[in-house]
Design a protein around this motif. Structure first.
Motif, PDB file in Angstrom:
ATOM      1  N   THR A 183     -22.993   8.906  -9.378  1.00  0.00           N
ATOM      2  CA  THR A 183     -23.997   9.785  -9.958  1.00  0.00           C
ATOM      3  C   THR A 183     -25.056  10.049  -8.907  1.00  0.00           C
ATOM      4  OG1 THR A 183     -25.390  10.172 -11.910  1.00  0.00           O
ATOM      5  CG2 THR A 183     -25.515   7.987 -10.884  1.00  0.00           C
ATOM      6  N   THR A 184     -26.034  10.914  -9.243  1.00  0.00           N
ATOM      7  CA  THR A 184     -27.144  11.189  -8.327  1.00  0.00           C
ATOM      8  C   THR A 184     -28.448  11.223  -9.101  1.00  0.00           C
ATOM      9  OG1 THR A 184     -27.049  13.597  -8.570  1.00  0.00           O
ATOM     10  CG2 THR A 184     -25.662  12.601  -6.853  1.00  0.00           C
ATOM     11  N   ASP A 185     -29.518  10.946  -8.390  1.00  0.00           N
ATOM     12  CA  ASP A 185     -30.859  11.035  -8.975  1.00  0.00           C
ATOM     13  C   ASP A 185     -31.091  12.434  -9.536  1.00  0.00           C
ATOM     14  OD1 ASP A 185     -33.565  10.791  -9.591  1.00  0.00           O
ATOM     15  OD2 ASP A 185     -34.221  10.963  -7.517  1.00  0.00           O
ATOM     16  N   GLU A 186     -30.696  13.447  -8.781  1.00  0.00           N
ATOM     17  CA  GLU A 186     -30.907  14.836  -9.200  1.00  0.00           C
ATOM     18  C   GLU A 186     -30.175  15.138 -10.501  1.00  0.00           C
ATOM     19  OE1 GLU A 186     -30.561  19.345  -7.307  1.00  0.00           O
ATOM     20  OE2 GLU A 186     -29.291  17.717  -6.539  1.00  0.00           O
ATOM     21  N   TRP A 187     -28.907  14.700 -10.603  1.00  0.00           N
ATOM     22  CA  TRP A 187     -28.122  14.981 -11.814  1.00  0.00           C
ATOM     23  C   TRP A 187     -28.742  14.315 -13.028  1.00  0.00           C
ATOM     24  CZ3 TRP A 187     -25.592  12.456 -15.694  1.00  0.00           C
ATOM     25  CH2 TRP A 187     -24.686  13.202 -16.450  1.00  0.00           C
ATOM     26  N   ILE A 188     -29.108  13.044 -12.899  1.00  0.00           N
ATOM     27  CA  ILE A 188     -29.690  12.314 -14.029  1.00  0.00           C
ATOM     28  C   ILE A 188     -30.993  12.966 -14.472  1.00  0.00           C
ATOM     29  CG2 ILE A 188     -30.622  10.109 -14.821  1.00  0.00           C
ATOM     30  CD1 ILE A 188     -28.826   8.754 -12.707  1.00  0.00           C
ATOM     31  N   GLN A 235     -32.135  16.071 -13.963  1.00  0.00           N
ATOM     32  CA  GLN A 235     -31.963  17.413 -14.528  1.00  0.00           C
ATOM     33  C   GLN A 235     -31.354  17.373 -15.919  1.00  0.00           C
ATOM     34  OE1 GLN A 235     -29.698  19.734 -11.720  1.00  0.00           O
ATOM     35  NE2 GLN A 235     -31.494  20.217 -10.455  1.00  0.00           N
ATOM     36  N   ARG A 236     -30.397  16.489 -16.148  1.00  0.00           N
ATOM     37  CA  ARG A 236     -29.680  16.467 -17.418  1.00  0.00           C
ATOM     38  C   ARG A 236     -30.418  15.690 -18.501  1.00  0.00           C
ATOM     39  NH1 ARG A 236     -24.244  18.027 -17.039  1.00  0.00           N
ATOM     40  NH2 ARG A 236     -24.310  17.802 -19.315  1.00  0.00           N
ATOM     41  N   THR A 237     -31.241  14.720 -18.109  1.00  0.00           N
ATOM     42  CA  THR A 237     -31.847  13.825 -19.109  1.00  0.00           C
ATOM     43  C   THR A 237     -33.357  13.711 -19.033  1.00  0.00           C
ATOM     44  OG1 THR A 237     -31.766  11.806 -17.760  1.00  0.00           O
ATOM     45  CG2 THR A 237     -29.755  12.411 -18.939  1.00  0.00           C
ATOM     46  N   GLN A 268     -37.231   8.885 -27.595  1.00  0.00           N
ATOM     47  CA  GLN A 268     -37.106   9.265 -26.189  1.00  0.00           C
ATOM     48  C   GLN A 268     -35.656   9.083 -25.726  1.00  0.00           C
ATOM     49  OE1 GLN A 268     -40.075  10.306 -24.485  1.00  0.00           O
ATOM     50  NE2 GLN A 268     -40.979  10.210 -26.518  1.00  0.00           N
ATOM     51  N   ALA A 269     -34.804  10.008 -26.138  1.00  0.00           N
ATOM     52  CA  ALA A 269     -33.390   9.922 -25.777  1.00  0.00           C
ATOM     53  C   ALA A 269     -33.065  10.781 -24.570  1.00  0.00           C
ATOM     54  CB  ALA A 269     -32.525  10.342 -26.953  1.00  0.00           C
ATOM     55  N   ASN A 270     -33.565  11.995 -24.584  1.00  0.00           N
ATOM     56  CA  ASN A 270     -33.178  12.986 -23.596  1.00  0.00           C
ATOM     57  C   ASN A 270     -34.253  14.074 -23.610  1.00  0.00           C
ATOM     58  OD1 ASN A 270     -31.939  15.605 -22.761  1.00  0.00           O
ATOM     59  ND2 ASN A 270     -30.111  14.355 -22.446  1.00  0.00           N
ATOM     60  N   ARG A 271     -34.769  14.434 -22.443  1.00  0.00           N
ATOM     61  CA  ARG A 271     -35.852  15.416 -22.392  1.00  0.00           C
ATOM     62  C   ARG A 271     -35.418  16.757 -22.982  1.00  0.00           C
ATOM     63  NH1 ARG A 271     -40.857  16.152 -19.643  1.00  0.00           N
ATOM     64  NH2 ARG A 271     -41.680  18.038 -20.602  1.00  0.00           N
ATOM     65  N   ARG A 272     -34.168  17.132 -22.790  1.00  0.00           N
ATOM     66  CA  ARG A 272     -33.710  18.421 -23.310  1.00  0.00           C
ATOM     67  C   ARG A 272     -33.652  18.421 -24.834  1.00  0.00           C
ATOM     68  NH1 ARG A 272     -28.378  20.331 -21.321  1.00  0.00           N
ATOM     69  NH2 ARG A 272     -27.771  18.148 -21.507  1.00  0.00           N
ATOM     70  N   ILE A 273     -33.285  17.285 -25.451  1.00  0.00           N
ATOM     71  CA  ILE A 273     -33.298  17.190 -26.912  1.00  0.00           C
ATOM     72  C   ILE A 273     -34.727  17.277 -27.425  1.00  0.00           C
ATOM     73  CG2 ILE A 273     -32.875  15.647 -28.870  1.00  0.00           C
ATOM     74  CD1 ILE A 273     -30.424  14.588 -27.399  1.00  0.00           C
ATOM     75  N   ILE A 274     -35.644  16.560 -26.773  1.00  0.00           N
ATOM     76  CA  ILE A 274     -37.053  16.582 -27.181  1.00  0.00           C
ATOM     77  C   ILE A 274     -37.610  18.000 -27.094  1.00  0.00           C
ATOM     78  CG2 ILE A 274     -39.367  15.792 -26.578  1.00  0.00           C
ATOM     79  CD1 ILE A 274     -38.026  13.187 -25.541  1.00  0.00           C
TER      80      ILE A 274
END
Length: 323
Positions: free
Chosen positions: A30-35, A37-39, A251-257
């Motif tokens: 995985t990457t810092d960027e992917w985590i 951006q996605r979460t 606080q599960a996922n920034r996109r869900i919030i």
């Protein structure tokens, strides 16, 4: 006069060890960027070896009681929300009860995964409303990292450990929305979605197991269900989103919030975000976020706070509180 539960103290505890996205790059593909951006997650706390859920819960409980100016002996009730109890039985709440020196009243756990704190708050609030308790301690505590497969990059990057607690005290008021206290709680579940977010272990299977998740389906259900339960909660109280001072979401996922807040047309500056620092701490996430916003002065006495969560099962719920 109407009897309500008033939050008179908040507390929190995070383990000392911090695991960053950069740290995870060395452990899994995985990457810092992917985590990020996605979460929206940048780091999370991990319990030390020998540090148990009861230890985290106890630390948060002691801080909440100290801030409430209440001795543990004054408590009538402890409700501890957790998916990761110290033992199959007895309840982790009873370990906290003993460590606090509380010898009366009742203590028990509730399990609704990430919705656990809302469920526990509803249980304690109803005990107080019915006159069965005067002072209650509600805790969300998790060592969720111990349910993770550290080779599964879809789940191991999401979760962290921690605990948060609130002290509830019975107050008498006119029963209007201007009174301090828990205005209402709203709980739901739909067991048809059991296998979209679950742990492939348990007593029946003879192993503890690991978290398994269908991320796309969880995301789709979460945004819709959370918006619905927030609308239900506000309608029940004859209020609209403009009267909410703060949204404290799970606080599960920034996109869900962000998605749930947009559906309710809530301004981003009214949303408390800690997912970047804590990750998903399951039942601990809402009280941890609440404590963070109280500690830094954002949430003040008299503010209207809307809390919501969704977890495996599916379970979901919301609570509206005037602090």
């Amino acid at each position: 006069m109407v009897r309500r539960s008033c939050i008179v103290g908040v507390g929190s505890y995070l383990p000392a060890q911090v695991l960053t996205n950069k740290d995870l790059e060395a452990r899994v593909d995985t990457t810092d960027e992917w985590i990020t951006q996605r979460t929206g997650i940048r780091e999370r706390h991990i319990a030390a070896e020998g540090e148990h859920t009861s230890d985290l819960a106890l630390a948060a409980a002691r801080q909440a009681l100290e801030r409430a100016g209440m001795p543990a002996q004054a408590l009538d009730l402890i409700v501890l929300a957790t998916t990761t109890p110290d033992h199959t039985f007895p309840a982790t709440a009873t370990k906290v009860q003993a460590a606090l020196g509380m010898t009366g009243g009742a203590a028990f756990d509730v399990q609704a995964v990430c919705s656990g704190f809302i469920y526990a708050l509803a249980v304690a609030d109803n005990f107080i409303r019915s006159g069965q308790a005067k002072n209650a301690l509600v805790i969300g505590a998790e060592t969720f990292s111990r349910l993770l497969d550290w080779n599964d990059r879809t789940t191991c990057v999401l979760f962290g450990d921690g605990a948060g607690a609130v002290v509830l005290q019975a107050v008498e008021g006119e029963g209007t929305n201007d009174d301090r206290g828990v205005l209402s709680t709203h709980l739901h579940s739909d067991g048809r979605h059991y296998d979209l977010l679950w742990v492939d272990g348990g007593i029946a299977l003879g192993r503890s197991g690991f978290v398994k998740m269908n991320g796309q389906e969880v995301f789709r259900h979460a945004v819709g269900r959370l918006a619905e339960v927030m609308e239900e909660t506000l309608a029940f109280n004859g209020m609209d989103a403009s009267q909410v001072d703060w949204l404290v979401p799970h606080q599960a996922n920034r996109r869900i919030i962000d998605g749930a807040a947009r559906k309710l047309k809530l301004s981003a500056d009214k949303v408390v975000i800690t997912v970047d620092r804590h990750g998903n701490t399951s039942a601990a996430s809402i009280p941890l976020a609440l404590a963070a916003a109280v500690d830094d002065g954002r949430i003040k006495t008299g503010d209207v706070v809307l809390m919501e969560a969704m977890g495996g099962g599916f379970t979901w719920g919301a609570a509206l509180v005037r602090m």
